[in-house]
Design an enzyme around this catalytic site. Structure first.
Site, mmCIF file in Angstrom:
data_model
loop_
_atom_site.group_PDB
_atom_site.id
_atom_site.type_symbol
_atom_site.label_atom_id
_atom_site.label_comp_id
_atom_site.label_asym_id
_atom_site.label_seq_id
_atom_site.Cartn_x
_atom_site.Cartn_y
_atom_site.Cartn_z
ATOM 1 N N HIS A 168 3.617 -2.311 3.100
ATOM 2 C CA HIS A 168 3.676 -0.982 2.510
ATOM 3 C C HIS A 168 5.007 -0.805 1.785
ATOM 4 O O HIS A 168 6.058 -1.106 2.366
ATOM 5 C CB HIS A 168 3.527 0.104 3.579
ATOM 6 C CG HIS A 168 2.219 0.047 4.313
ATOM 7 N ND1 HIS A 168 1.973 -0.871 5.326
ATOM 8 C CD2 HIS A 168 1.083 0.775 4.160
ATOM 9 C CE1 HIS A 168 0.737 -0.694 5.776
ATOM 10 N NE2 HIS A 168 0.176 0.305 5.090
ATOM 11 N N ASP B 299 0.815 -1.215 0.000
ATOM 12 C CA ASP B 299 0.000 0.000 0.000
ATOM 13 C C ASP B 299 0.849 1.266 0.000
ATOM 14 O O ASP B 299 2.016 1.257 0.391
ATOM 15 C CB ASP B 299 -0.891 0.042 1.249
ATOM 16 C CG ASP B 299 -2.058 -0.918 1.180
ATOM 17 O OD1 ASP B 299 -2.058 -1.790 0.290
ATOM 18 O OD2 ASP B 299 -2.962 -0.809 2.028
#
Length: 477
Positions: free
Chosen positions: A430, A285
């Site tokens: 992430h 992400d």
């Protein structure tokens, strides 16, 4: 005896200059009131970023704004090399403006700074192969009554510059037409917020000639639009619905779509995954990041692993080359909003704008229109789910949170993932933290040693026989 003295030449010059300055100051003090009372309009224009769609055609969009003491206008106006489309678009916009101004003049007595009329015409562009659909949405309020919503669509073959009709992309024989009518009716009569307000006799009349429908096409669906009041009570507003292209597959014109759409729809079906294998979907992400994403891509390539990247529109806008590299390496591209707000705190219109802007930036950079999205913070409610359904999105959450955002420690990341992962898990990470890039090589080695293979989220959902809006979480240990 007269006391008036003769003024010398220099004195006259000084007097004239003084008078000019004084009169100018007085004019500037009173001119705003003069403008307001006479209805003088202030017009400002700004040029938005040019979007090049092919070597032979481009779309230049500018937004014209206009403000007066009784109304405001904001109109997105495209300029196309295709004259067959450029002229009717301009004619339609001028017609919208003309009708609006007539209504404003008719209602002038009730308009004021506290009750301004407005006309807003927004533009959305969707693509499928060589086809580009332009969707205009006109929002209008004329000082009394309810605001109205009107749609207008134009589709063009950007290679040839020719306007495209519905019968050009779908073989509209009796069977096909019947299928499309049934799909439209089922959606209208099956939705709680629509079914009690649809005027079926009017709808049947509107569906008598499908070429008269307002429609647009993208990589996933044929979109159908009805104006406010067109087939239902005005309280429903404008109606937008989607017919998945999968439902029309056998009727599509593959030559016009340049086969790109059919390949997109069948790419996952062709995947040769063993249904008895052990699979994990790694997801990243908040990127792309210029420092971290390339390191993650290199590691994934070394291990032959595929992943899904949930990108932020503002990051893609800043680093489009990195976003393009993710796509070129064969990873799945997904939407994570433009600026990472909580969608549950936004109005429907704000959410649509947030997600659409991200989609536009991602598609411009990668050439891929996302079909998956992950709401920031994993926060969703019924409005977010409804948005996913209406836009043919699959909303993806996760079953294993690496907590890389919290620990910023590669060893901790590896421990959490390896201790909690199972066959069918969706792992949240992430690609903006250096510690995640540091953890990934060892993590992939450990998981491969346990027999896991790394697939995209779409491949995992297919293996799990999951589809639709979701939310989809993946499996837990």
């Amino acid at each position: 005896m007269r006391v008036i003295k003769r003024i010398k030449w220099a004195g006259w010059v000084a007097l004239i200059l003084f008078s000019a300055v004084t009169l100018g100051a007085i004019y500037h003090l009173v001119s705003p009131e003069i403008e307001a009372s006479s209805g003088t309009n202030q017009i400002t224009e700004k040029e938005e970023k040019r979007q090049d769609f092919s070597e032979d055609a481009s779309l230049n969009v500018r937004t014209e704004t206009k403000e007066t003491n009784t109304y405001t206008m904001s109109i997105s106006m495209p300029t196309l090399k295709s004259k067959s489309l450029d002229t009717p678009i301009k004619e339609w916009i001028e017609q919208q403006k003309s009708v609006f101004i007539e209504e404003v003049e008719r209602n002038n007595a009730v308009l004021s700074a506290d009750n301004l009329a407005y006309l807003t015409i927004d533009l959305k562009v969707e693509t499928a192969g060589e086809l580009y659909s332009l969707l205009f949405t006109s929002y209008q309020y004329v000082g009394k009554g309810q605001p109205t919503q009107v749609f207008k669509t134009f589709t063009v073959n950007m290679r040839t510059g020719e306007s495209v009709q519905l019968h050009d992309i779908i073989h509209l024989n009796d069977q096909t037409s019947g299928t499309i009518r049934t799909l439209i009716k089922d959606q209208l009569m099956g939705r709680e917020e629509w079914k009690d307000y649809v005027r079926e006799d009017v709808l049947n009349e509107k569906l008598s000639d499908l070429d008269d429908l307002k429609w647009s096409v993208n990589k996933q669906a044929l979109d159908i639009f009805f104006d406010q009041y067109e087939v239902a009570a005005g309280s429903v507003g404008g109606i937008e619905m989607k017919i998945p292209l999968e439902a029309l597959r056998s009727y599509l014109n593959p030559t016009l779509l340049n086969n790109a759409q059919l390949e997109h729809m069948t790419s996952i079906e062709k995947s040769q995954l063993d249904p008895n294998g052990k699979y994990i979907a790694l997801t990243f992400d908040d990127g792309p990041s210029p420092k971290v994403t390339p390191r993650i891509l290199q590691t994934l390539k070394q291990h032959g692993a595929k992943a899904t990247f949930f990108m932020l529109g503002k990051q893609v806008e800043t680093y489009p080359q990195i976003a393009a590299q993710v796509a070129n390496d064969g990873h799945e591209i997904a939407n994570h909003s433009y600026g990472h707000p909580k969608l549950t705190k936004m109005t429907s219109q704000e959410m649509i704008k947030e997600m659409s802007e991200a989609n536009t930036k991602i598609e411009m950079a990668t050439g891929i229109e996302p079909v998956l999205f992950r709401p920031p913070y994993g926060a969703y409610n019924s409005d977010v789910v409804h948005y996913a359904k209406m836009n043919d999105y699959s909303m993806i959450l996760w079953s294993v949170d690496s907590l890389d955002w919290k620990s910023r420690n590669s060893a901790a990341i590896n421990d959490i993932v390896t201790n909690n992962v199972t066959n069918g898990s969706i792992v949240l990470m992430h690609d903006i933290h250096a510690s995640t890039a540091e953890a990934l090589p060892e993590l992939l080695v450990k998981l491969k040693a346990e027999g896991y293979q790394f697939v995209t989220v779409s491949e995992l959902l297919m293996l799990q026989n999951e589809n639709g809006a979701g939310p989809h979480f993946g499996h837990v240990s």
